[in-house]
Design an enzyme around this catalytic site. Structure first.
Site, PDB file in Angstrom:
ATOM      1  N   MET A   1       0.839  -1.172   0.000  1.00 36.19           N
ATOM      2  CA  MET A   1       0.000   0.000   0.000  1.00 36.19           C
ATOM      3  C   MET A   1       0.878   1.227   0.000  1.00 36.19           C
ATOM      4  O   MET A   1       0.950   1.905   0.998  1.00 36.19           O
ATOM      5  CB  MET A   1      -0.877  -0.037   1.244  1.00 36.19           C
ATOM      6  CG  MET A   1      -2.212   0.656   1.193  1.00 36.19           C
ATOM      7  SD  MET A   1      -2.424   2.354   0.746  1.00 36.19           S
ATOM      8  CE  MET A   1      -1.666   3.277   2.021  1.00 36.19           C
ATOM      9  N   PRO A   2       1.570   1.494  -1.067  1.00 37.70           N
ATOM     10  CA  PRO A   2       2.397   2.698  -1.085  1.00 37.70           C
ATOM     11  C   PRO A   2       1.556   3.973  -1.043  1.00 37.70           C
ATOM     12  O   PRO A   2       0.443   4.022  -1.568  1.00 37.70           O
ATOM     13  CB  PRO A   2       3.148   2.591  -2.409  1.00 37.70           C
ATOM     14  CG  PRO A   2       3.120   1.139  -2.744  1.00 37.70           C
ATOM     15  CD  PRO A   2       1.806   0.646  -2.226  1.00 37.70           C
ATOM     16  N   LEU A   3       2.109   4.973  -0.407  1.00 35.02           N
ATOM     17  CA  LEU A   3       1.566   6.326  -0.418  1.00 35.02           C
ATOM     18  C   LEU A   3       2.587   7.176  -1.154  1.00 35.02           C
ATOM     19  O   LEU A   3       3.762   7.202  -0.776  1.00 35.02           O
ATOM     20  CB  LEU A   3       1.357   6.834   1.010  1.00 35.02           C
ATOM     21  CG  LEU A   3       0.928   8.279   1.165  1.00 35.02           C
ATOM     22  CD1 LEU A   3      -0.418   8.522   0.502  1.00 35.02           C
ATOM     23  CD2 LEU A   3       0.872   8.650   2.649  1.00 35.02           C
ATOM     24  N   MET A  28       4.685   0.748 -10.264  1.00 38.99           N
ATOM     25  CA  MET A  28       4.563   0.027  -8.995  1.00 38.99           C
ATOM     26  C   MET A  28       3.851  -1.304  -9.197  1.00 38.99           C
ATOM     27  O   MET A  28       4.223  -2.306  -8.572  1.00 38.99           O
ATOM     28  CB  MET A  28       3.837   0.883  -7.956  1.00 38.99           C
ATOM     29  CG  MET A  28       4.644   2.060  -7.472  1.00 38.99           C
ATOM     30  SD  MET A  28       3.922   2.932  -6.033  1.00 38.99           S
ATOM     31  CE  MET A  28       2.262   3.287  -6.573  1.00 38.99           C
ATOM     32  N   THR A  72       6.196   6.099   0.216  1.00 37.81           N
ATOM     33  CA  THR A  72       6.212   5.455   1.514  1.00 37.81           C
ATOM     34  C   THR A  72       5.596   4.074   1.327  1.00 37.81           C
ATOM     35  O   THR A  72       4.481   3.954   0.804  1.00 37.81           O
ATOM     36  CB  THR A  72       5.416   6.267   2.550  1.00 37.81           C
ATOM     37  OG1 THR A  72       5.957   7.591   2.615  1.00 37.81           O
ATOM     38  CG2 THR A  72       5.483   5.618   3.927  1.00 37.81           C
TER      39      THR A  72
END
Length: 126
Positions: A1-3, A28, A72
């Site tokens: 779950m990248p931010l 991604m 992140t």
């Protein structure tokens, strides 16, 4: 779950900013095993006085078209996956919206899985 936080100078049209988001998302998905629809990104524009960079740091010739990309993500990816992500983002952003490789600055911030709450006040990954 990248931010993903994307920072660039003001003045780019919505289609340009959307192409950056699309390119990062597809990179991604390709390299980081990000699930479909896992898109959490924010794009921030800055006036020139609020956007500083080393124009030639480490012998990279940057221009005012520089884009900062901070991702992140959980601390679960290998060095090889990170390198593949960097290359995929640069390639995709070069294709659309046409950003030079020198103007793509990427930083990954790794966090423990328990450092996320994706809604409802729950730690979904803990």
């Amino acid at each position: 779950m990248p931010l993903v936080h994307i920072s660039l100078r003001n003045g780019k049209p919505p289609a340009y900013r959307q192409a950056i988001c699309d390119g990062i998302y597809h990179a991604m998905r390709e390299t980081f095993d990000v699930p479909e629809d896992d898109q959490f990104m924010v794009v921030t524009g800055h006036e020139s006085a609020d956007f500083r960079y080393g124009a030639s740091y480490l012998n990279v010739a940057r221009s005012d078209d520089l884009v900062f990309i901070q991702i992140t993500a959980n601390a679960t990816r290998s060095v090889e996956q990170k390198k593949a992500l960097y290359q995929s983002i640069v390639r995709r952003l070069g294709d659309s919206p046409g950003i030079r490789a020198e103007d793509v600055f990427i930083n990954i911030v790794e966090v423990a899985r328990e450092n996320w709450s994706l809604g409802h006040g729950l730690a979904q990954y803990a």
